[in-house]
Design a protein around this motif. Structure first.
Motif, PDB file in Angstrom:
ATOM      1  N   SER A  46     142.475  92.290  40.307  1.00 20.45           N
ATOM      2  CA  SER A  46     143.094  92.339  41.641  1.00 20.45           C
ATOM      3  C   SER A  46     143.981  91.112  41.831  1.00 20.45           C
ATOM      4  N   GLU A  47     144.775  91.127  42.883  1.00 18.02           N
ATOM      5  CA  GLU A  47     145.593  89.958  43.173  1.00 18.02           C
ATOM      6  C   GLU A  47     144.721  88.734  43.424  1.00 18.02           C
ATOM      7  N   GLU A  48     143.576  88.966  44.071  1.00 12.99           N
ATOM      8  CA  GLU A  48     142.662  87.860  44.320  1.00 12.99           C
ATOM      9  C   GLU A  48     142.080  87.319  43.003  1.00 12.99           C
ATOM     10  N   TRP A  93     143.458  93.690  30.923  1.00 13.68           N
ATOM     11  CA  TRP A  93     142.703  93.365  32.143  1.00 13.68           C
ATOM     12  C   TRP A  93     143.630  92.807  33.209  1.00 13.68           C
ATOM     13  N   PHE A  94     144.464  91.860  32.837  1.00 14.45           N
ATOM     14  CA  PHE A  94     145.347  91.209  33.804  1.00 14.45           C
ATOM     15  C   PHE A  94     146.367  92.194  34.373  1.00 14.45           C
ATOM     16  N   ARG A 131     142.523  83.478  41.616  1.00  8.68           N
ATOM     17  CA  ARG A 131     141.389  82.644  41.203  1.00  8.68           C
ATOM     18  C   ARG A 131     141.566  82.179  39.752  1.00  8.68           C
ATOM     19  N   PHE A 132     142.060  83.056  38.919  1.00 10.72           N
ATOM     20  CA  PHE A 132     142.321  82.697  37.528  1.00 10.72           C
ATOM     21  C   PHE A 132     143.357  81.577  37.444  1.00 10.72           C
ATOM     22  N   PHE A 133     144.461  81.729  38.190  1.00 11.71           N
ATOM     23  CA  PHE A 133     145.498  80.697  38.185  1.00 11.71           C
ATOM     24  C   PHE A 133     144.949  79.365  38.692  1.00 11.71           C
ATOM     25  N   GLU A 173     134.828  87.463  43.143  1.00 12.02           N
ATOM     26  CA  GLU A 173     134.581  86.679  44.353  1.00 12.02           C
ATOM     27  C   GLU A 173     133.537  85.590  44.144  1.00 12.02           C
ATOM     28  N   GLY A 174     132.570  85.840  43.272  1.00  8.28           N
ATOM     29  CA  GLY A 174     131.503  84.870  43.077  1.00  8.28           C
ATOM     30  C   GLY A 174     131.787  83.851  41.999  1.00  8.28           C
ATOM     31  N   LEU A 175     133.045  83.540  41.744  1.00  5.69           N
ATOM     32  CA  LEU A 175     133.433  82.667  40.641  1.00  5.69           C
ATOM     33  C   LEU A 175     132.634  81.367  40.561  1.00  5.69           C
TER      34      LEU A 175
END
Length: 499
Positions: free
Chosen positions: A410-412, A404-405, A416-418, A373-375
């Motif tokens: 998580s989906e979130e 990991w993926f 964020r990665f995408f 969340e804190g990206l």
């Protein structure tokens, strides 16, 4: 401080392909170094190469000797080449599993070979290089070899259960045991000589190809070790030489009861009075073996967590000040501190950051930690990097990038990665996108676990922290090595200015 921009691969020696159940210093290691050079890599990072014990899950971070080498890494093929074995001595070679290290079976098999090699060494007459090694290494080798011989003599018993006169290191008793166990002591010295010689040749091969070896120093040592038996005063022990406190970390989001490591804790005030002599010797030994070395759990030099001995969880521990800058100033008087890499993962306190800034140690950033969340403000996301650090996709304590993926993100996290990379990708492509982020970051060094270069899933994970089963076993198969995308890695290395 890492001065030039470069990249490398994290692969422990045990994870190399081998016909003998465990990776070693032999032909596959040389082929791996050649592959690194072809891919324009500058670093080969390994885990500790100190001795391991099967009863401690063969963990390289729980060694009976902080100065000795893991003789399981001796190559039988090189013993043949060096004349200590004949090719027929290797037969029959057990059918070891591919893809996993068979520690117990490999230990049994190699012990037989070592006995043959040792007898041939005895009958070959004096060897000047062996005698020079023993003289040069006497400061750590004599007690190490005696400890190994005593462990075998007392059927593997912990040193605290040995007879009082041996446990307390009474000189007359030790002299008597040295006479009684002279052959066993000489055998261990011979094996340490061979391990050191094989590693030195492999290290020189790296140097000749412009590759620096990054070693690893665990912050703590095992209780059942020559280090405790030899130096009980530099640890927090009671009158019976048992720990009063043990190391660990407090409860956090990953563990409700914290982590109870069980290692003895240093008596830093006494070490300070002695100008950290034991640690000075330890750093000197690391300088003999590696070009750079990571110090595990670097935070403990600023402050460390100690738990009352006997507790079954880490909940009742307390934070205690470590030696801080005084320790590194003492080291700097003897060594170039530029060889140190700080494992500063976890809560990076102002005191830790102060040590990094003051002495110029590069820290570590892990891309797998970046997509929560804190990206935007994460210390692990590339847009927040400074040059003086090493970027990893993950370490030996993490899942693989693909694992990991597929299993942890998580989906979130995935979204964020995408968003960060600008497109959606399949699980089979995640590792390459993360490697690209590491390579193109401003970090002076990017180090990629071999499992991520290969794009392997969770089955290739090296270690699950706080567990004792199934760790340290992953091994690259010959087929995976042959198919590894070193040409792709070379192109990315050149494109990102790391060649």
């Amino acid at each position: 401080m890492i001065q030039t921009r470069g990249s490398g691969i994290l692969l422990h020696v045990t994870s190399l392909p081998s016909a003998y159940g465990v990776g070693d210093f032999g032909p596959s290691a040389y082929r791996f170094v050649e592959a690194l050079a072809k891919a324009r890599q500058h670093y080969w990072q390994i885990l500790p190469i100190n001795p391991t014990r099967v009863e401690h899950a063969s963990s390289p971070y729980y060694s009976p000797s902080a100065f000795g080498m893991n003789t399981l890494l001796i190559s039988p093929d090189l013993l043949v080449r060096e004349g200590f074995l004949r090719r027929t001595d290797l037969e029959p070679v057990p059918e070891f599993p591919e893809g996993r290290v068979a520690y117990e079976a490999a230990t049994w098999y190699k012990d037989r070979l070592f006995s043959v090699a040792y007898q041939r060494f005895l009958h070959s007459g004096p060897e000047r290089r062996y005698e020079e090694f023993c003289d040069r290494s006497r400061w750590w080798l004599d007690d190490h070899a005696l400890f190994v011989a005593l462990k075998d003599h007392f059927h593997g018993q912990e040193w605290s259960r040995w007879p009082e006169e041996i446990r307390a290191r009474q000189p007359e008793a030790l002299d008597d045991m040295r006479r009684r166990l002279a052959d066993e002591i000489r055998r261990e010295k011979f094996l340490q000589y061979i391990a050191g010689r094989q590693w030195s040749a492999l290290h020189q091969h790296c140097t000749d190809r412009g590759i620096q070896v990054i070693g690893d120093i665990p912050i703590y040592v095992a209780y059942d070790s020559v280090d405790l038996w030899q130096n009980p005063g530099i640890f927090k022990l009671d009158d019976d030489l048992r720990p009063t406190v043990i190391a660990g970390v407090p409860p956090d989001v990953f563990s409700e009861t914290g982590q109870l490591w069980g290692n003895p804790v240093y008596n830093w005030p006494l070490l300070r009075e002695r100008r950290y002599d034991w640690w000075v010797s330890r750093i000197a030994r690391a300088g003999e073996l590696y070009d750079l070395f990571r110090i595990d759990h670097f935070r403990a030099f600023a402050d460390y967590y100690e738990i009352p001995a006997g507790d079954t969880t880490a909940e009742r521990g307390t934070w205690v000040d470590g030696p801080g800058a005084d320790f590194f100033e003492a080291l700097a008087r003897r060594f170039p501190c530029s060889a140190i890499v700080a494992e500063d993962l976890g809560a990076n306190t102002p005191a830790v950051q102060g040590l990094l800034d003051r002495f110029g140690f590069p820290g570590m950033k892990i891309l797998l930690f970046a997509f929560g969340e804190g990206l935007p403000k994460s210390a692990h996301i590339p847009h927040n990097y400074i040059p003086n650090l090493i970027c990893y996709t993950g370490t030996h304590d993490n899942n693989t990038a693909r694992g990991w993926f597929e299993e942890e993100a998580s989906e979130e996290d995935k979204q964020r990665f995408f968003a960060y990379i600008g497109r959606e990708v399949a699980a089979s492509e995640v590792h390459r996108e993360l490697i690209l982020l590491a390579a193109t970051s401003v970090a002076r060094a990017s180090i990629i676990p071999m499992q991520d270069v290969l794009g392997l899933g969770a089955e290739a994970r090296m270690n699950y922290p706080s567990t004792s089963e199934g760790n340290w076993e992953w091994r690259m198969t010959p087929e995976e090595f042959a198919d590894a995308p070193f040409d792709w890695l070379r192109g990315l290395t050149e494109l990102s200015g790391r060649a």
